[in-house]
Design a protein around this motif. Sequence first.
Motif, PDB file in Angstrom:
ATOM      1  N   LEU A  81     -23.326 104.085  39.599  1.00 45.42           N
ATOM      2  CA  LEU A  81     -23.849 103.758  38.460  1.00 45.42           C
ATOM      3  C   LEU A  81     -24.243 104.962  37.793  1.00 45.42           C
ATOM      4  N   LEU A  82     -24.862 105.951  38.443  1.00 47.13           N
ATOM      5  CA  LEU A  82     -25.069 107.324  37.976  1.00 47.13           C
ATOM      6  C   LEU A  82     -23.853 107.981  37.277  1.00 47.13           C
ATOM      7  N   ALA A  83     -22.889 107.946  38.039  1.00 42.63           N
ATOM      8  CA  ALA A  83     -21.422 108.710  37.845  1.00 42.63           C
ATOM      9  C   ALA A  83     -21.137 107.847  36.457  1.00 42.63           C
ATOM     10  N   GLY A  84     -21.224 106.482  36.421  1.00 38.34           N
ATOM     11  CA  GLY A  84     -20.739 105.773  35.175  1.00 38.34           C
ATOM     12  C   GLY A  84     -21.587 106.332  33.989  1.00 38.34           C
ATOM     13  N   LEU A  85     -23.057 106.247  34.317  1.00 40.60           N
ATOM     14  CA  LEU A  85     -23.852 106.502  32.998  1.00 40.60           C
ATOM     15  C   LEU A  85     -23.785 108.031  32.538  1.00 40.60           C
ATOM     16  N   THR A  86     -23.387 109.131  33.562  1.00 40.11           N
ATOM     17  CA  THR A  86     -23.162 110.275  33.264  1.00 40.11           C
ATOM     18  C   THR A  86     -22.048 110.576  32.168  1.00 40.11           C
ATOM     19  N   SER A  87     -21.101 109.868  32.497  1.00 41.80           N
ATOM     20  CA  SER A  87     -20.104 109.701  31.671  1.00 41.80           C
ATOM     21  C   SER A  87     -19.950 108.993  30.095  1.00 41.80           C
ATOM     22  N   LEU A  88     -20.979 108.529  30.156  1.00 43.05           N
ATOM     23  CA  LEU A  88     -21.473 107.781  28.585  1.00 43.05           C
ATOM     24  C   LEU A  88     -21.950 108.857  27.841  1.00 43.05           C
ATOM     25  N   SER A  89     -21.359 108.835  26.451  1.00 43.30           N
ATOM     26  CA  SER A  89     -22.167 110.003  25.257  1.00 43.30           C
ATOM     27  C   SER A  89     -23.500 109.252  24.803  1.00 43.30           C
ATOM     28  N   ASP A  90     -24.309 110.127  24.915  1.00 45.66           N
ATOM     29  CA  ASP A  90     -25.743 109.914  24.282  1.00 45.66           C
ATOM     30  C   ASP A  90     -25.851 109.250  22.885  1.00 45.66           C
ATOM     31  N   GLU A  91     -24.538 109.508  21.949  1.00 48.35           N
ATOM     32  CA  GLU A  91     -24.708 109.314  20.431  1.00 48.35           C
ATOM     33  C   GLU A  91     -25.115 107.504  20.325  1.00 48.35           C
ATOM     34  N   VAL A  92     -24.122 107.015  21.234  1.00 47.74           N
ATOM     35  CA  VAL A  92     -24.394 105.454  20.839  1.00 47.74           C
ATOM     36  C   VAL A  92     -25.609 104.854  21.011  1.00 47.74           C
ATOM     37  N   ASP A  93     -26.455 105.250  22.175  1.00 47.93           N
ATOM     38  CA  ASP A  93     -27.784 105.010  22.364  1.00 47.93           C
ATOM     39  C   ASP A  93     -28.508 105.502  21.570  1.00 47.93           C
ATOM     40  N   GLU A  94     -28.552 106.689  20.997  1.00 48.12           N
ATOM     41  CA  GLU A  94     -29.267 107.299  19.827  1.00 48.12           C
ATOM     42  C   GLU A  94     -29.254 106.474  18.517  1.00 48.12           C
ATOM     43  N   ALA A  95     -27.824 106.154  18.215  1.00 49.14           N
ATOM     44  CA  ALA A  95     -27.691 105.075  16.952  1.00 49.14           C
ATOM     45  C   ALA A  95     -28.289 104.077  17.133  1.00 49.14           C
ATOM     46  N   ALA A  96     -28.403 103.316  18.179  1.00 50.77           N
ATOM     47  CA  ALA A  96     -29.018 101.962  18.404  1.00 50.77           C
ATOM     48  C   ALA A  96     -30.660 102.165  18.110  1.00 50.77           C
ATOM     49  N   ALA A  97     -31.018 103.514  18.778  1.00 44.82           N
ATOM     50  CA  ALA A  97     -32.509 103.696  18.636  1.00 44.82           C
ATOM     51  C   ALA A  97     -33.031 103.969  17.156  1.00 44.82           C
ATOM     52  N   ILE A  98     -31.956 104.493  16.260  1.00 46.11           N
ATOM     53  CA  ILE A  98     -32.276 104.871  14.902  1.00 46.11           C
ATOM     54  C   ILE A  98     -32.426 103.347  14.129  1.00 46.11           C
ATOM     55  N   ASP A  99     -31.412 102.585  14.732  1.00 50.88           N
ATOM     56  CA  ASP A  99     -31.317 101.224  13.869  1.00 50.88           C
ATOM     57  C   ASP A  99     -32.600 100.424  14.547  1.00 50.88           C
ATOM     58  N   GLY A 100     -33.321 100.641  15.451  1.00 53.42           N
ATOM     59  CA  GLY A 100     -34.735 100.025  15.565  1.00 53.42           C
ATOM     60  C   GLY A 100     -34.661  99.342  16.895  1.00 53.42           C
ATOM     61  N   ALA A 101     -33.589  99.443  17.697  1.00 47.61           N
ATOM     62  CA  ALA A 101     -33.526  98.656  19.113  1.00 47.61           C
ATOM     63  C   ALA A 101     -34.625  99.335  19.837  1.00 47.61           C
ATOM     64  N   THR A 120     -36.017  99.687  23.892  1.00 47.25           N
ATOM     65  CA  THR A 120     -35.557 100.323  25.039  1.00 47.25           C
ATOM     66  C   THR A 120     -34.996  99.258  25.982  1.00 47.25           C
ATOM     67  N   TRP A 121     -35.317  98.146  26.006  1.00 48.02           N
ATOM     68  CA  TRP A 121     -34.793  97.054  26.641  1.00 48.02           C
ATOM     69  C   TRP A 121     -33.534  96.555  25.990  1.00 48.02           C
ATOM     70  N   GLN A 122     -33.605  96.545  24.548  1.00 52.22           N
ATOM     71  CA  GLN A 122     -32.488  96.002  23.904  1.00 52.22           C
ATOM     72  C   GLN A 122     -31.246  96.942  23.751  1.00 52.22           C
ATOM     73  N   ARG A 123     -31.757  98.423  23.964  1.00 54.26           N
ATOM     74  CA  ARG A 123     -30.601  99.331  24.358  1.00 54.26           C
ATOM     75  C   ARG A 123     -30.014  99.397  25.344  1.00 54.26           C
ATOM     76  N   PHE A 124     -30.657  99.088  26.342  1.00 56.03           N
ATOM     77  CA  PHE A 124     -30.202  99.042  27.619  1.00 56.03           C
ATOM     78  C   PHE A 124     -29.230  97.674  27.906  1.00 56.03           C
ATOM     79  N   TRP A 125     -29.740  96.580  27.269  1.00 54.54           N
ATOM     80  CA  TRP A 125     -28.901  95.332  27.507  1.00 54.54           C
ATOM     81  C   TRP A 125     -27.675  95.327  26.550  1.00 54.54           C
ATOM     82  N   TRP A 126     -27.882  95.588  25.438  1.00 53.20           N
ATOM     83  CA  TRP A 126     -26.834  95.699  24.462  1.00 53.20           C
ATOM     84  C   TRP A 126     -25.749  96.833  24.253  1.00 53.20           C
ATOM     85  N   VAL A 127     -26.224  98.017  24.602  1.00 54.89           N
ATOM     86  CA  VAL A 127     -25.483  99.143  24.343  1.00 54.89           C
ATOM     87  C   VAL A 127     -25.211  99.842  25.910  1.00 54.89           C
ATOM     88  N   THR A 128     -26.137 100.109  26.734  1.00 58.76           N
ATOM     89  CA  THR A 128     -25.822 100.936  27.928  1.00 58.76           C
ATOM     90  C   THR A 128     -25.323  99.876  28.945  1.00 58.76           C
TER      91      THR A 128
END
Lengths: 319, 271
Positions: free
Chosen positions: A204-224, A226-234
Amino acid sequence: MSVPVQNPASGAAGTVNASDHPRPSQSGFSSWANRHRKWLFAAPAMIFTAAMLIFPLVWTVYLSFTNAQGSVRAPKKFIGLDNYVKVLTDTDRFWPAVGRTLVFTAGVLVVQMVLGMCIALLLRRAFRGQGLIRVAILLPLVATPVAVGMMWRLIFDPNIGPANYLLGLIGLGPYPWLAGEKTALATTMLIDIWQWTPMVALILLAGLTSLSDEVDEAAAIDGANTWQRFWWVTLPLVWPSVVVALLLRGIDALKTFDILYATKGRGGGSFHEVETLNVYAYGLSFDYNEYGLASTVLILFFALIVAAMLALTSRQKER
Amino acid sequence: MRLSRGYRIFRGIAIALILIAMLVPLAWMVLSSFKTNVQIYDTSAVFNFTPTLDNYHKVFQQANFGKYMWNSFLVAAVSTSISLVLGVPAAYSMSRFVMKRQAIVVLMARVIPGVSLLVPWYYLFSNLRMVGGYGVLILSHMFVALPLILYILMGFFDGMPAELEEAAQVDGLTSIGAFWHVVLPLSMPGIATASILSFIFSWNNFMFALVLSGAETKTLPVAIFDFIGYASIDWGGLMAAASVVTLPIMVFALFFQKYVVSGLTAGAVKG
């Protein structure tokens, strides 16, 4: 390899002079070998695997319809589906073994996936001392399973093991652990979880490392949160890795043998308390020499593994 | 992203817990291997004991573990080497020519339960008078190593641009020559990963050796059981034996940590 490889330097120099053809002209075996490279390369591995695999498979299917027992060479009688009827109506050993196999596999998979995901998320961003923890989670993973079983046998020993001693300090226990008829299977599951959670974490770490942070950050800016970001984005993004981990671990968990044999010995203990399908089939084959019945159990076991794999991969297509 | 103070404290605790959970059991095994059985039975004397090498003496002198260690090494090294010779070209072909169906046959070897192979193998190889010898152990371990090598290397070759090899052929190499002089040297990291992992899996393999090895050829995981008697267990000897089996391969894996991790997680990213 016995394939004669043309020396490219001399071969090219010798032939390019003779013709304008861009490729060195070849003759005989070398030319044939190069034209059939695809099969020449693949064939040895395929022939080896087929030879080691096909005879056993055909043989197992054959034995499952016979009353083979005692010695493999002993005369066998064709008895049709009798073994299948016998096994499928066996509520004493077979069905409990199926139950234990499923409980063991489902139990360790759920815990390993959840814990593995937690560890992977924890290690996702670099921090000081990260190297140490990567070493620590690699150790159980590469340790010899039989030795791991012996190690936990001492730790979980009801009388001299540190597990009961430590729990005793906070007023818990003593528990019988591996020695208990009801607790043995759960204890072996704990051992499997200790050894293989790191595997899930690494995948899973290998999978996570290959993701870019941008989507996660965009979701954070939209107000999601931590749990919502994990469940709906990551999680959706890392899902292919989750399936790989589930498949690899699922297959190996269904087939777990070493830990069970090392901790409980033959037959999964005196009350068969950790006897899974693999342990049962091994016992039928090599302790009781009931080859016909063993083959029947193995075919049903194999069907179960294939069904589990198909179920996991078809879920992936839906997503 | 900035991490809050609370999260960092939580992370510190979580990391400490993981370290304890992973390392303390291993440390207990090694610690007990330096204790007499009397000291092991006294749970309160965790560190308060004079270390003894008696258990290791037993393991190597009486139980002959030097021999079994050589067996384990020999079987792992030879089965890995032969599997590489068969597996590297096969993985290349299957990756380049997209031989999905052939690849699935070989990978099925990973899925099938080992017990279902052992009865027919035992029958077949005892007719060939091979049971108890090194040959049959090597063959059975190759059956584990080959699918592993194919799985890892097919992923590796999938990621290698075909243009490299095409350019070599334009420059006058034959297709086999291009594989030998261009592809192979570039594949060394992948081959290293596959061989290291294959060696570890062979060293740790138990079930095949349990049935197919003989008194002279048994490997370390089988030899451990010499320390379990019917009536009682020699805990000190058992822990020393377990340490002798598993510490070398753990040190080996740590030495090649990067390769081990990349091999174990092969296929995780592509899915």
